[in-house]
Motif scaffolding. Structure first.
Motif, short mmCIF file in Angstrom:
data_model
loop_
_atom_site.label_atom_id
_atom_site.label_comp_id
_atom_site.label_asym_id
_atom_site.label_seq_id
_atom_site.Cartn_x
_atom_site.Cartn_y
_atom_site.Cartn_z
N PRO A 1 27.03 7.97 5.81
CA PRO A 1 25.98 7.97 5.96
C PRO A 1 25.58 8.85 4.09
O PRO A 1 24.46 8.88 4.46
CB PRO A 1 26.00 9.21 6.75
N ASP A 2 26.33 9.24 3.27
CA ASP A 2 25.44 10.36 2.32
C ASP A 2 25.15 9.04 1.22
O ASP A 2 24.88 9.57 0.23
CB ASP A 2 26.81 10.70 1.67
N LEU A 3 25.17 7.40 1.75
CA LEU A 3 25.05 6.87 0.65
C LEU A 3 23.46 6.49 0.59
O LEU A 3 22.80 6.64 0.68
CB LEU A 3 25.71 4.59 1.50
N LYS A 4 22.94 6.03 -0.65
CA LYS A 4 21.77 5.42 -0.80
C LYS A 4 21.02 4.51 -1.06
O LYS A 4 22.22 3.66 -1.90
CB LYS A 4 21.50 6.58 -2.14
N LEU A 5 21.47 3.78 -0.22
CA LEU A 5 21.01 2.47 0.28
C LEU A 5 19.61 1.71 0.21
O LEU A 5 18.94 2.09 0.94
CB LEU A 5 22.19 1.73 1.59
N LEU A 6 19.60 0.46 0.41
CA LEU A 6 17.98 -0.38 0.39
C LEU A 6 17.90 -1.64 0.34
O LEU A 6 19.06 -2.30 0.67
CB LEU A 6 17.22 0.12 -1.33
N LEU A 7 17.73 -1.78 1.77
CA LEU A 7 17.68 -2.95 2.01
C LEU A 7 16.40 -3.97 2.35
O LEU A 7 15.51 -3.18 2.37
CB LEU A 7 18.05 -2.85 3.71
N LEU A 8 16.77 -4.56 1.34
CA LEU A 8 15.77 -5.70 1.34
C LEU A 8 14.90 -6.84 1.97
O LEU A 8 16.25 -7.77 2.28
CB LEU A 8 15.46 -5.89 -0.12
N ASP A 9 13.44 -7.71 2.19
CA ASP A 9 13.60 -8.80 3.01
C ASP A 9 12.07 -9.76 2.23
O ASP A 9 11.49 -8.61 1.93
CB ASP A 9 13.73 -9.26 3.89
N LYS A 10 12.68 -10.59 2.50
CA LYS A 10 11.02 -11.39 1.54
C LYS A 10 10.14 -11.62 2.43
O LYS A 10 9.18 -11.38 2.40
CB LYS A 10 11.55 -12.93 0.58
N GLY A 11 10.26 -11.41 3.71
CA GLY A 11 9.46 -11.32 4.73
C GLY A 11 9.33 -10.07 5.79
O GLY A 11 9.31 -8.91 5.15
N GLY A 12 9.51 -9.81 7.10
CA GLY A 12 9.48 -9.57 8.16
C GLY A 12 11.15 -8.99 8.20
O GLY A 12 11.65 -9.53 7.60
N LEU A 13 11.08 -8.60 10.28
CA LEU A 13 12.43 -8.29 10.01
C LEU A 13 12.66 -8.54 11.29
O LEU A 13 11.97 -7.73 12.55
CB LEU A 13 12.57 -6.43 9.91
N GLY B 1 0.57 -1.51 0.13
CA GLY B 1 0.07 -0.26 0.07
C GLY B 1 0.83 1.32 0.22
O GLY B 1 0.43 2.15 -0.23
N GLN B 2 2.11 0.81 0.49
CA GLN B 2 3.27 2.26 0.41
C GLN B 2 3.80 2.56 -1.28
O GLN B 2 4.26 1.92 -1.72
CB GLN B 2 4.14 1.97 1.22
N ALA B 3 3.64 2.78 -2.15
CA ALA B 3 3.46 3.57 -2.94
C ALA B 3 5.56 4.11 -3.15
O ALA B 3 5.97 4.74 -2.56
CB ALA B 3 3.26 4.97 -3.71
N PHE B 4 6.00 2.61 -3.98
CA PHE B 4 7.22 3.27 -3.98
C PHE B 4 7.57 3.23 -5.82
O PHE B 4 7.43 2.86 -6.57
CB PHE B 4 7.76 1.97 -4.05
N ALA B 5 8.84 4.48 -5.91
CA ALA B 5 9.10 4.95 -7.15
C ALA B 5 10.18 4.63 -7.29
O ALA B 5 11.01 5.25 -6.65
CB ALA B 5 8.86 6.50 -6.60
N PRO B 6 10.57 3.63 -8.45
CA PRO B 6 11.88 2.97 -8.36
C PRO B 6 12.94 4.63 -8.32
O PRO B 6 12.62 5.21 -9.43
CB PRO B 6 12.05 2.89 -9.63
N GLN B 7 14.82 4.28 -8.18
CA GLN B 7 14.74 5.27 -8.27
C GLN B 7 16.84 4.58 -8.41
O GLN B 7 16.33 3.32 -8.03
CB GLN B 7 15.53 6.53 -6.68
N PRO B 8 17.79 5.34 -8.59
CA PRO B 8 19.11 4.29 -8.46
C PRO B 8 19.47 4.13 -7.20
O PRO B 8 19.60 5.55 -6.42
CB PRO B 8 19.98 4.87 -9.52
N TYR B 9 20.18 3.75 -6.55
CA TYR B 9 20.55 3.44 -5.22
C TYR B 9 22.33 2.93 -5.58
O TYR B 9 23.19 2.06 -6.20
CB TYR B 9 20.65 2.54 -4.60
N ASP B 10 22.63 3.37 -4.67
CA ASP B 10 24.43 3.13 -4.33
C ASP B 10 24.84 1.78 -3.90
O ASP B 10 25.23 1.29 -4.51
CB ASP B 10 25.06 4.20 -3.42
N VAL B 11 23.91 1.06 -3.86
CA VAL B 11 23.98 -0.13 -2.29
C VAL B 11 22.66 -0.70 -2.50
O VAL B 11 21.81 0.13 -1.93
CB VAL B 11 25.47 -0.33 -1.47
N VAL B 12 22.40 -2.00 -3.09
CA VAL B 12 21.07 -2.88 -2.35
C VAL B 12 21.77 -3.91 -1.87
O VAL B 12 22.38 -4.92 -2.42
CB VAL B 12 20.17 -3.33 -3.36
#
Length: 385
Positions: free
Chosen positions: A44-56, A13-24
């Motif tokens: 701390p200047d990095l654009k980083l995305l952390l992903l998981d198939k489930g919860g945390l 339900g939270q819209a996500f707009a794709p953007q380039p990341y330094d690290v995924v």
């Protein structure tokens, strides 16, 4: 100027707009979350995305079922600095300025300093009579089979799940984005995402897909990591996995109860009882589907290898032959998860290409995992680093 915290995408339900990341980082288990934490602490200047198939952390992953047992026993000399750094992070000795996470909160499972006691069938160098060991539960051990013990002080038990949550939260506070309930696979230029939701019939469905560009991609998907990079990128690795079960032994324990090693089993005091940790005997074949099987026509949850380990220890540890051992009537009654087996046996990272990295913890992640995640963060090729 203080950077704003990152965005948490917990549902579709939270819209996500794709953007380039330094690290995924693919995988928000212990290794992936620690790598994200260290990267954001360093840069701390990095654009980083952390992903998981489930919860945390993912309830189906190995992190939430990791024994959480740190000890310097059996750690070779060349790994001792890694083990010491990991211990300092776990117990909160590292300051925030040093990349630490502080101590756990009041609702976290506690980190407890304990002795580790090796039970022996006879006297050996450095051993004492079992009668001299304090804190051993009554009726757990038959002293005619295990008469002596060696004590290794300064071991500890802790919650890898709580450590993982603190690491991911630290990364988000520093500006990293976190996306849960998403299936991801690496691509030559970044990551392909499939955001997941659950239908009325409890089926997992793909809600939307995105193609992301990423400068660096860390695959920290646990036991699934090697096959993921092989299938998605066509890169052959030499790692494997095993399916490990952790039965529970309801013999009363407290904060003074030591960790016990005997007959090839480790008994880890946990929540007023013991978690039974068997050895990993072999690599499971690719495509193995865990099932409870049958023992004399009765459905049981234990795998043959786990059952054989317990049967071999019954004489020396008679409590295993009582109702205190939870064997389960189905597979779901016995906690279990796929476990990564890195080539060489120890947590490691491997550079797969100029853009892709594989990060694996495995059964020794409790001891040196945090240090290996930190080393990967230092090795990553980041623009402007």
């Amino acid at each position: 100027m203080t950077r704003r915290a990152g965005q948490v995408y917990a549902h579709v339900g939270q819209a996500f707009a794709p953007q380039p990341y330094d690290v995924v980082v693919l995988g928000a288990g212990r290794m992936g979350s620690l790598a994200a934490h260290v990267l954001m602490w360093q840069r701390p200047d990095l654009k980083l995305l952390l992903l998981d198939k489930g919860g945390l952390p993912n309830e189906e992953g190995a992190t939430i079922l990791a024994p959480g047992l740190w000890t310097m026993l059996d750690v070779p000399e060349d790994r001792r600095a890694q083990a010491d750094f990991t211990r300092r992070l776990i117990v909160g000795e590292l300051s925030v300025e040093e990349g630490g996470l502080g101590t756990g909160g009041p609702h976290d499972a506690p980190t407890v300093q304990r002795d580790l006691v090796e039970l022996l069938s006879d006297r050996e160098d450095g051993s004492v009579s079992i009668n001299e060991i304090a804190g051993l539960p009554a009726d757990l051990i038959d002293s005619t089979h295990l008469s002596h013990a060696r004590v290794h002080p300064d071991a500890l038990t802790y919650s890898p799940a709580a450590l993982t949550i603190r690491a991911a939260q630290s990364a988000v506070r520093a500006g990293a984005d976190l996306m849960l309930n998403v299936e991801a696979r690496p691509t030559p230029n970044g990551v392909y995402l499939s955001r997941l939701s659950v239908a009325n019939t409890h089926q997992i469905i793909v809600h939307e897909t995105h193609q992301l560009e990423a400068g660096q991609v860390i695959v920290a998907a646990g036991a699934a990591g090697p096959s993921l990079v092989e299938e998605a990128l066509g890169l052959v690795t030499h790692h494997s996995r095993a399916y490990r079960q952790l039965p529970r032994l309801n013999v009363p324990t407290n904060e003074r109860t030591p960790i016990i090693r005997a007959c090839g089993l480790t008994l880890r005091p946990n929540a007023g009882g013991f978690t039974v940790i068997p050895r990993v005997h072999h690599r499971d074949p690719h495509g193995y589907a865990p099932t409870g099987g049958k023992l004399s026509g009765v459905p049981v949850g234990l795998r043959r290898e786990t059952l054989e380990d317990i049967l071999a220890a019954l004489d020396a540890l008679p409590a295993l032959a009582t109702e205190a051992l939870e064997l389960g009537r189905s597979l779901i009654d016995v906690p279990a998860a796929w476990l990564a087996l890195p080539a060489g046996g120890w947590p490691m990272y491997q550079q797969l290409s100029e853009r892709h990295w594989l990060l694996l913890g495995g059964e020794k992640a409790d001891v040196v995992g945090a240090a290996v995640a930190r080393e990967l963060a230092a090795a990553l090729r980041l623009t402007g680093a």
